[in-house]
Scaffold this motif. Structure first.
Motif, PDB file in Angstrom:
ATOM      1  N   HIS A  76      13.493 -17.804  27.798  1.00 24.39           N
ATOM      2  CA  HIS A  76      13.643 -16.480  27.184  1.00 24.39           C
ATOM      3  C   HIS A  76      12.925 -15.411  28.012  1.00 24.39           C
ATOM      4  CE1 HIS A  76      13.907 -13.345  24.164  1.00 24.39           C
ATOM      5  NE2 HIS A  76      12.594 -13.203  24.231  1.00 24.39           N
ATOM      6  N   GLN A  77      11.702 -15.707  28.436  1.00 25.89           N
ATOM      7  CA  GLN A  77      10.929 -14.737  29.214  1.00 25.89           C
ATOM      8  C   GLN A  77      11.502 -14.578  30.624  1.00 25.89           C
ATOM      9  OE1 GLN A  77       8.942 -12.820  27.710  1.00 25.89           O
ATOM     10  NE2 GLN A  77       8.808 -13.994  25.824  1.00 25.89           N
ATOM     11  N   LEU A  78      11.986 -15.671  31.205  1.00 28.26           N
ATOM     12  CA  LEU A  78      12.595 -15.584  32.536  1.00 28.26           C
ATOM     13  C   LEU A  78      13.835 -14.701  32.517  1.00 28.26           C
ATOM     14  CD1 LEU A  78      12.194 -19.238  33.794  1.00 28.26           C
ATOM     15  CD2 LEU A  78      11.216 -17.196  34.875  1.00 28.26           C
ATOM     16  N   LYS A  79      14.587 -14.744  31.429  1.00 31.55           N
ATOM     17  CA  LYS A  79      15.770 -13.888  31.308  1.00 31.55           C
ATOM     18  C   LYS A  79      15.367 -12.416  31.393  1.00 31.55           C
ATOM     19  CE  LYS A  79      19.533 -12.690  28.199  1.00 31.55           C
ATOM     20  NZ  LYS A  79      20.137 -12.883  26.881  1.00 31.55           N
ATOM     21  N   ILE A  80      14.305 -12.065  30.703  1.00 31.52           N
ATOM     22  CA  ILE A  80      13.810 -10.676  30.730  1.00 31.52           C
ATOM     23  C   ILE A  80      13.317 -10.316  32.125  1.00 31.52           C
ATOM     24  CG2 ILE A  80      12.014  -9.125  29.832  1.00 31.52           C
ATOM     25  CD1 ILE A  80      12.257 -10.775  27.163  1.00 31.52           C
ATOM     26  N   LEU A  81      12.563 -11.210  32.753  1.00 37.63           N
ATOM     27  CA  LEU A  81      12.057 -10.953  34.104  1.00 37.63           C
ATOM     28  C   LEU A  81      13.200 -10.823  35.104  1.00 37.63           C
ATOM     29  CD1 LEU A  81       9.027 -13.410  34.076  1.00 37.63           C
ATOM     30  CD2 LEU A  81       8.904 -10.904  34.174  1.00 37.63           C
ATOM     31  N   LYS A  82      14.238 -11.613  34.932  1.00 39.58           N
ATOM     32  CA  LYS A  82      15.386 -11.540  35.841  1.00 39.58           C
ATOM     33  C   LYS A  82      16.162 -10.239  35.634  1.00 39.58           C
ATOM     34  CE  LYS A  82      19.255 -14.040  37.665  1.00 39.58           C
ATOM     35  NZ  LYS A  82      20.296 -15.009  37.451  1.00 39.58           N
ATOM     36  N   GLN A  83      16.355  -9.846  34.376  1.00 38.27           N
ATOM     37  CA  GLN A  83      17.060  -8.590  34.087  1.00 38.27           C
ATOM     38  C   GLN A  83      16.318  -7.395  34.678  1.00 38.27           C
ATOM     39  OE1 GLN A  83      17.261  -8.877  29.810  1.00 38.27           O
ATOM     40  NE2 GLN A  83      19.368  -9.631  29.840  1.00 38.27           N
ATOM     41  N   SER A  84      14.992  -7.511  34.764  1.00 36.81           N
ATOM     42  CA  SER A  84      14.174  -6.432  35.322  1.00 36.81           C
ATOM     43  C   SER A  84      14.020  -6.547  36.836  1.00 36.81           C
ATOM     44  CB  SER A  84      12.791  -6.450  34.670  1.00 36.81           C
ATOM     45  OG  SER A  84      12.921  -6.249  33.287  1.00 36.81           O
ATOM     46  N   LYS A  85      14.715  -7.505  37.421  1.00 33.03           N
ATOM     47  CA  LYS A  85      14.710  -7.717  38.875  1.00 33.03           C
ATOM     48  C   LYS A  85      13.330  -8.069  39.421  1.00 33.03           C
ATOM     49  CE  LYS A  85      18.593  -4.600  39.298  1.00 33.03           C
ATOM     50  NZ  LYS A  85      19.015  -3.265  39.669  1.00 33.03           N
ATOM     51  N   LEU A  86      12.523  -8.749  38.589  1.00 29.67           N
ATOM     52  CA  LEU A  86      11.197  -9.185  39.031  1.00 29.67           C
ATOM     53  C   LEU A  86      11.219 -10.615  39.548  1.00 29.67           C
ATOM     54  CD1 LEU A  86       9.062  -7.610  36.178  1.00 29.67           C
ATOM     55  CD2 LEU A  86       9.335  -6.778  38.523  1.00 29.67           C
ATOM     56  N   VAL A  87      12.168 -11.404  39.081  1.00 29.57           N
ATOM     57  CA  VAL A  87      12.348 -12.760  39.584  1.00 29.57           C
ATOM     58  C   VAL A  87      13.820 -12.970  39.933  1.00 29.57           C
ATOM     59  CG1 VAL A  87      10.428 -13.700  38.221  1.00 29.57           C
ATOM     60  CG2 VAL A  87      12.762 -13.882  37.353  1.00 29.57           C
ATOM     61  N   GLY A  88      14.026 -13.914  40.816  1.00 26.73           N
ATOM     62  CA  GLY A  88      15.375 -14.343  41.164  1.00 26.73           C
ATOM     63  C   GLY A  88      15.466 -15.839  40.922  1.00 26.73           C
ATOM     64  N   ASN A  89      16.676 -16.373  41.056  1.00 34.49           N
ATOM     65  CA  ASN A  89      16.834 -17.811  40.897  1.00 34.49           C
ATOM     66  C   ASN A  89      17.970 -18.319  41.766  1.00 34.49           C
ATOM     67  OD1 ASN A  89      18.893 -16.697  39.326  1.00 34.49           O
ATOM     68  ND2 ASN A  89      18.925 -18.434  37.948  1.00 34.49           N
ATOM     69  N   ARG A  90      17.952 -19.647  41.976  1.00 31.49           N
ATOM     70  CA  ARG A  90      19.040 -20.308  42.681  1.00 31.49           C
ATOM     71  C   ARG A  90      19.176 -21.716  42.099  1.00 31.49           C
ATOM     72  NH1 ARG A  90      14.856 -20.521  46.142  1.00 31.49           N
ATOM     73  NH2 ARG A  90      14.191 -22.592  46.794  1.00 31.49           N
ATOM     74  N   ARG A  91      20.372 -22.228  42.168  1.00 28.19           N
ATOM     75  CA  ARG A  91      20.639 -23.573  41.669  1.00 28.19           C
ATOM     76  C   ARG A  91      20.428 -24.565  42.809  1.00 28.19           C
ATOM     77  NH1 ARG A  91      22.392 -26.094  37.480  1.00 28.19           N
ATOM     78  NH2 ARG A  91      22.859 -24.249  36.252  1.00 28.19           N
ATOM     79  N   GLU A  92      19.726 -25.634  42.496  1.00 32.09           N
ATOM     80  CA  GLU A  92      19.542 -26.751  43.423  1.00 32.09           C
ATOM     81  C   GLU A  92      19.949 -28.016  42.679  1.00 32.09           C
ATOM     82  OE1 GLU A  92      15.553 -26.851  44.993  1.00 32.09           O
ATOM     83  OE2 GLU A  92      15.856 -25.015  46.152  1.00 32.09           O
ATOM     84  N   GLY A  93      21.198 -28.396  42.842  1.00 29.58           N
ATOM     85  CA  GLY A  93      21.718 -29.548  42.101  1.00 29.58           C
ATOM     86  C   GLY A  93      21.750 -29.239  40.616  1.00 29.58           C
ATOM     87  N   LYS A  94      21.016 -30.024  39.844  1.00 26.06           N
ATOM     88  CA  LYS A  94      20.985 -29.832  38.391  1.00 26.06           C
ATOM     89  C   LYS A  94      19.847 -28.928  37.944  1.00 26.06           C
ATOM     90  CE  LYS A  94      23.245 -34.167  37.316  1.00 26.06           C
ATOM     91  NZ  LYS A  94      23.233 -35.373  36.499  1.00 26.06           N
ATOM     92  N   GLN A  95      19.050 -28.462  38.881  1.00 28.07           N
ATOM     93  CA  GLN A  95      17.908 -27.607  38.535  1.00 28.07           C
ATOM     94  C   GLN A  95      18.163 -26.166  38.960  1.00 28.07           C
ATOM     95  OE1 GLN A  95      14.596 -29.562  40.519  1.00 28.07           O
ATOM     96  NE2 GLN A  95      13.932 -30.346  38.533  1.00 28.07           N
TER      97      GLN A  95
END
Length: 119
Positions: free
Chosen positions: A77-96
């Protein structure tokens, strides 16, 4: 706090050169709104903890949750907010899905805040 408790000028005298400079330099209403929204994101200690964790390493949700002794749901839930605010990014690595700080500005903002409260 009552209005009388705030220090104020005893006379009304406008320094027009200062006022004009402020008007020229003041960001637009949209920019001010966006900035206020960004600082609201920093107003939650869980999100700050997540950012500190990501200072150390890129991490998946499972690792963040374990590190902070929280549920994956709460972290997501918190990561979603941080991502929407462009403070964190993410990438998929297999199932993670691995999360990381979006850029060095995030660390700078946190460092400046820490310096301020430690003065």
């Amino acid at each position: 706090m009552a209005l009388n408790d705030v220090e104020h000028c005893d006379v009304h005298h406008c320094h027009s050169n200062i006022v004009l400079k402020v008007h020229r330099e003041l960001p637009s209403e949209d920019e001010l709104y966006d900035l206020a929204e960004l600082f609201k994101v920093f107003g939650d200690s869980t999100r700050i903890k997540i950012l500190f964790a990501l200072f150390e390493s890129e991490m998946c949700v499972c690792d963040i949750a374990e590190s902070l002794e929280m549920t994956q749901s709460a972290i997501s839930h918190q990561l979603k907010i941080l991502k929407q605010s462009k403070l964190v990014g993410n990438r998929r690595e297999g199932k993670q899905v691995v999360y990381f700080l979006a850029d060095d500005h995030v660390r700078t903002i946190i460092d400046q805040g820490l310096n301020h409260i430690e003065e």
